[in-house]
Motif scaffolding. Sequence first.
Motif, PDB file in Angstrom:
ATOM      1  N   LEU A 189       0.836  -1.206   0.000  1.00  0.00           N
ATOM      2  CA  LEU A 189       0.000   0.000   0.000  1.00  0.00           C
ATOM      3  C   LEU A 189       0.873   1.260   0.000  1.00  0.00           C
ATOM      4  O   LEU A 189       0.562   2.242  -0.688  1.00  0.00           O
ATOM      5  CB  LEU A 189      -0.924  -0.004   1.225  1.00  0.00           C
ATOM      6  CG  LEU A 189      -2.072  -1.024   1.200  1.00  0.00           C
ATOM      7  CD1 LEU A 189      -2.799  -1.030   2.538  1.00  0.00           C
ATOM      8  CD2 LEU A 189      -3.048  -0.688   0.081  1.00  0.00           C
ATOM      9  N   PHE A 190       1.967   1.215   0.768  1.00  0.00           N
ATOM     10  CA  PHE A 190       2.877   2.369   0.783  1.00  0.00           C
ATOM     11  C   PHE A 190       3.499   2.594  -0.597  1.00  0.00           C
ATOM     12  O   PHE A 190       3.566   3.731  -1.089  1.00  0.00           O
ATOM     13  CB  PHE A 190       3.971   2.152   1.825  1.00  0.00           C
ATOM     14  CG  PHE A 190       5.035   3.219   1.817  1.00  0.00           C
ATOM     15  CD1 PHE A 190       4.790   4.469   2.363  1.00  0.00           C
ATOM     16  CD2 PHE A 190       6.276   2.970   1.243  1.00  0.00           C
ATOM     17  CE1 PHE A 190       5.763   5.453   2.346  1.00  0.00           C
ATOM     18  CE2 PHE A 190       7.251   3.951   1.217  1.00  0.00           C
ATOM     19  CZ  PHE A 190       6.990   5.201   1.770  1.00  0.00           C
ATOM     20  N   LEU A 191       3.943   1.510  -1.228  1.00  0.00           N
ATOM     21  CA  LEU A 191       4.560   1.636  -2.552  1.00  0.00           C
ATOM     22  C   LEU A 191       3.565   2.156  -3.580  1.00  0.00           C
ATOM     23  O   LEU A 191       3.917   2.947  -4.464  1.00  0.00           O
ATOM     24  CB  LEU A 191       5.122   0.281  -2.993  1.00  0.00           C
ATOM     25  CG  LEU A 191       6.352  -0.206  -2.225  1.00  0.00           C
ATOM     26  CD1 LEU A 191       6.752  -1.602  -2.693  1.00  0.00           C
ATOM     27  CD2 LEU A 191       7.518   0.762  -2.430  1.00  0.00           C
ATOM     28  N   VAL A 192       2.309   1.711  -3.465  1.00  0.00           N
ATOM     29  CA  VAL A 192       1.273   2.182  -4.400  1.00  0.00           C
ATOM     30  C   VAL A 192       1.099   3.693  -4.292  1.00  0.00           C
ATOM     31  O   VAL A 192       1.041   4.404  -5.299  1.00  0.00           O
ATOM     32  CB  VAL A 192      -0.063   1.457  -4.128  1.00  0.00           C
ATOM     33  CG1 VAL A 192      -1.210   2.135  -4.877  1.00  0.00           C
ATOM     34  CG2 VAL A 192       0.045  -0.002  -4.543  1.00  0.00           C
ATOM     35  N   THR A 193       1.027   4.188  -3.042  1.00  0.00           N
ATOM     36  CA  THR A 193       0.887   5.644  -2.876  1.00  0.00           C
ATOM     37  C   THR A 193       2.150   6.378  -3.316  1.00  0.00           C
ATOM     38  O   THR A 193       2.096   7.538  -3.715  1.00  0.00           O
ATOM     39  CB  THR A 193       0.591   5.996  -1.411  1.00  0.00           C
ATOM     40  OG1 THR A 193       1.680   5.541  -0.579  1.00  0.00           O
ATOM     41  CG2 THR A 193      -0.699   5.356  -0.944  1.00  0.00           C
ATOM     42  N   LEU A 194       3.289   5.669  -3.266  1.00  0.00           N
ATOM     43  CA  LEU A 194       4.559   6.293  -3.661  1.00  0.00           C
ATOM     44  C   LEU A 194       4.630   6.490  -5.174  1.00  0.00           C
ATOM     45  O   LEU A 194       5.110   7.514  -5.665  1.00  0.00           O
ATOM     46  CB  LEU A 194       5.716   5.412  -3.185  1.00  0.00           C
ATOM     47  CG  LEU A 194       7.094   6.060  -3.052  1.00  0.00           C
ATOM     48  CD1 LEU A 194       7.072   7.140  -1.997  1.00  0.00           C
ATOM     49  CD2 LEU A 194       8.143   5.001  -2.709  1.00  0.00           C
ATOM     50  N   ILE A 195       4.160   5.503  -5.926  1.00  0.00           N
ATOM     51  CA  ILE A 195       4.276   5.584  -7.387  1.00  0.00           C
ATOM     52  C   ILE A 195       3.016   6.139  -8.037  1.00  0.00           C
ATOM     53  O   ILE A 195       3.008   6.399  -9.238  1.00  0.00           O
ATOM     54  CB  ILE A 195       4.573   4.193  -7.993  1.00  0.00           C
ATOM     55  CG1 ILE A 195       3.420   3.218  -7.730  1.00  0.00           C
ATOM     56  CG2 ILE A 195       5.867   3.634  -7.439  1.00  0.00           C
ATOM     57  CD1 ILE A 195       3.585   1.889  -8.418  1.00  0.00           C
ATOM     58  N   MET A 196       1.953   6.327  -7.240  1.00  0.00           N
ATOM     59  CA  MET A 196       0.700   6.797  -7.824  1.00  0.00           C
ATOM     60  C   MET A 196       0.841   8.139  -8.540  1.00  0.00           C
ATOM     61  O   MET A 196       0.342   8.296  -9.665  1.00  0.00           O
ATOM     62  CB  MET A 196      -0.386   6.876  -6.739  1.00  0.00           C
ATOM     63  CG  MET A 196      -1.794   7.060  -7.287  1.00  0.00           C
ATOM     64  SD  MET A 196      -3.007   7.058  -5.962  1.00  0.00           S
ATOM     65  CE  MET A 196      -2.855   5.369  -5.410  1.00  0.00           C
ATOM     66  N   PRO A 197       1.512   9.152  -7.943  1.00  0.00           N
ATOM     67  CA  PRO A 197       1.657  10.428  -8.659  1.00  0.00           C
ATOM     68  C   PRO A 197       2.402  10.269  -9.982  1.00  0.00           C
ATOM     69  O   PRO A 197       2.032  10.883 -10.985  1.00  0.00           O
ATOM     70  CB  PRO A 197       2.447  11.300  -7.676  1.00  0.00           C
ATOM     71  CG  PRO A 197       2.196  10.694  -6.352  1.00  0.00           C
ATOM     72  CD  PRO A 197       2.077   9.226  -6.593  1.00  0.00           C
ATOM     73  N   THR A 198       3.438   9.435  -9.991  1.00  0.00           N
ATOM     74  CA  THR A 198       4.199   9.214 -11.223  1.00  0.00           C
ATOM     75  C   THR A 198       3.329   8.556 -12.294  1.00  0.00           C
ATOM     76  O   THR A 198       3.342   8.964 -13.467  1.00  0.00           O
ATOM     77  CB  THR A 198       5.418   8.320 -10.940  1.00  0.00           C
ATOM     78  OG1 THR A 198       6.183   8.899  -9.880  1.00  0.00           O
ATOM     79  CG2 THR A 198       6.287   8.190 -12.178  1.00  0.00           C
ATOM     80  N   LEU A 199       2.545   7.547 -11.896  1.00  0.00           N
ATOM     81  CA  LEU A 199       1.655   6.882 -12.845  1.00  0.00           C
ATOM     82  C   LEU A 199       0.595   7.837 -13.361  1.00  0.00           C
ATOM     83  O   LEU A 199       0.256   7.830 -14.553  1.00  0.00           O
ATOM     84  CB  LEU A 199       0.990   5.678 -12.162  1.00  0.00           C
ATOM     85  CG  LEU A 199       1.872   4.462 -11.902  1.00  0.00           C
ATOM     86  CD1 LEU A 199       1.089   3.394 -11.159  1.00  0.00           C
ATOM     87  CD2 LEU A 199       2.407   3.900 -13.225  1.00  0.00           C
ATOM     88  N   SER A 200       0.075   8.673 -12.450  1.00  0.00           N
ATOM     89  CA  SER A 200      -0.952   9.637 -12.843  1.00  0.00           C
ATOM     90  C   SER A 200      -0.408  10.604 -13.892  1.00  0.00           C
ATOM     91  O   SER A 200      -1.070  10.878 -14.908  1.00  0.00           O
ATOM     92  CB  SER A 200      -1.438  10.399 -11.605  1.00  0.00           C
ATOM     93  OG  SER A 200      -2.382  11.367 -11.977  1.00  0.00           O
ATOM     94  N   GLN A 201       0.819  11.123 -13.658  1.00  0.00           N
ATOM     95  CA  GLN A 201       1.432  12.041 -14.624  1.00  0.00           C
ATOM     96  C   GLN A 201       1.699  11.335 -15.954  1.00  0.00           C
ATOM     97  O   GLN A 201       1.507  11.909 -17.023  1.00  0.00           O
ATOM     98  CB  GLN A 201       2.741  12.582 -14.054  1.00  0.00           C
ATOM     99  CG  GLN A 201       2.558  13.550 -12.904  1.00  0.00           C
ATOM    100  CD  GLN A 201       3.887  13.976 -12.310  1.00  0.00           C
ATOM    101  OE1 GLN A 201       4.954  13.571 -12.771  1.00  0.00           O
ATOM    102  NE2 GLN A 201       3.814  14.795 -11.266  1.00  0.00           N
ATOM    103  N   PHE A 202       2.108  10.068 -15.884  1.00  0.00           N
ATOM    104  CA  PHE A 202       2.397   9.306 -17.106  1.00  0.00           C
ATOM    105  C   PHE A 202       1.141   9.160 -17.966  1.00  0.00           C
ATOM    106  O   PHE A 202       1.157   9.411 -19.176  1.00  0.00           O
ATOM    107  CB  PHE A 202       2.936   7.927 -16.714  1.00  0.00           C
ATOM    108  CG  PHE A 202       3.115   6.991 -17.870  1.00  0.00           C
ATOM    109  CD1 PHE A 202       4.187   7.142 -18.748  1.00  0.00           C
ATOM    110  CD2 PHE A 202       2.199   5.966 -18.100  1.00  0.00           C
ATOM    111  CE1 PHE A 202       4.346   6.273 -19.817  1.00  0.00           C
ATOM    112  CE2 PHE A 202       2.356   5.112 -19.169  1.00  0.00           C
ATOM    113  CZ  PHE A 202       3.437   5.260 -20.028  1.00  0.00           C
ATOM    114  N   PHE A 203       0.027   8.779 -17.321  1.00  0.00           N
ATOM    115  CA  PHE A 203      -1.206   8.576 -18.093  1.00  0.00           C
ATOM    116  C   PHE A 203      -1.777   9.898 -18.593  1.00  0.00           C
ATOM    117  O   PHE A 203      -2.384   9.951 -19.662  1.00  0.00           O
ATOM    118  CB  PHE A 203      -2.235   7.827 -17.237  1.00  0.00           C
ATOM    119  CG  PHE A 203      -1.924   6.366 -17.080  1.00  0.00           C
ATOM    120  CD1 PHE A 203      -1.907   5.535 -18.199  1.00  0.00           C
ATOM    121  CD2 PHE A 203      -1.631   5.829 -15.845  1.00  0.00           C
ATOM    122  CE1 PHE A 203      -1.608   4.180 -18.070  1.00  0.00           C
ATOM    123  CE2 PHE A 203      -1.334   4.480 -15.708  1.00  0.00           C
ATOM    124  CZ  PHE A 203      -1.318   3.656 -16.828  1.00  0.00           C
TER     125      PHE A 203
END
Length: 277
Positions: free
Chosen positions: A255-269
């Motif tokens: 869950l921590f890793l998901v919140t960590l990479i979520m902004p990066t994934l959001s910007q990518f999409f």
Amino acid sequence: MVDFFWLLSDALLAGIGVAVVAGPLGSFIVWRRMAYFGDTLAHSALLGVALGFLLQVNLTLAVIIVCVLLAILLVSLQQKHMIASDTLLGILAHTSLSLGLVTISLMDSTEISDNLMGYLFGELLAATTTDIVWIFAGGGLVLVVLYLLWKPFLAITVDEDLAKVEGLPVAWLRLALMLLIALVIAVAMKIVGMLLITSLMIIPAATAQRFANTPESMAVGASVIGSLAVVSGLLVSYHWDTQTSPTIVVCAGVLFLVTLIMPTLSQFFEKRLKGSD
């Protein structure tokens, strides 16, 4: 799914009870950078287990007494400024852990030796009604005290010198916070394990910190994330037959890793969508 909740109802109650209490205290551990303090108390819990067997008293009560005494000793030694805090924590952590192991070996108790892995890594699936009562009674007491002292605790966390100027009893408040953490670690040790309880306090709080706007929202968010980790960890453990408590910690880490990479994934999409337009 119904079978899952029916078979694991006691484990769910115990795990969620621990997660709800661990969230707010874990937030203070993160804010005050006290992770090593939590580990020190967790290591001392084994000494409480050994003394509980030696004196034939309730193990949870023995662990609570040892953790509270260690917290008081730690605070008193810190106030004398004889040695650096991290060095002091290292000495107390390893000394108490070794003392517990030595006591166990001297007793030659096959009962405690056979269950040593359970004390180290927890036995959530073996939670009994008595364990649940301890968790909810002790956890309720901790939450009430935390609610009453929330603002003073925040004040000494932000700036202890300013809190002193404002007339707050900083030393007593610091001791009270450490005693609350000690109580939670002692009560939760059998459920989560002495090597993992600190993880369940720190990881959900660190996860909630990424999107919380206020200290209160971070504390509540940490409890919710900790509960999600418990439920998902039990589901994974149930389906893949993995060890329960470590699986819960792994789920909290995911869950921590998901919140960590979520902004990066959001910007990518977002960039991909703009590019397609």
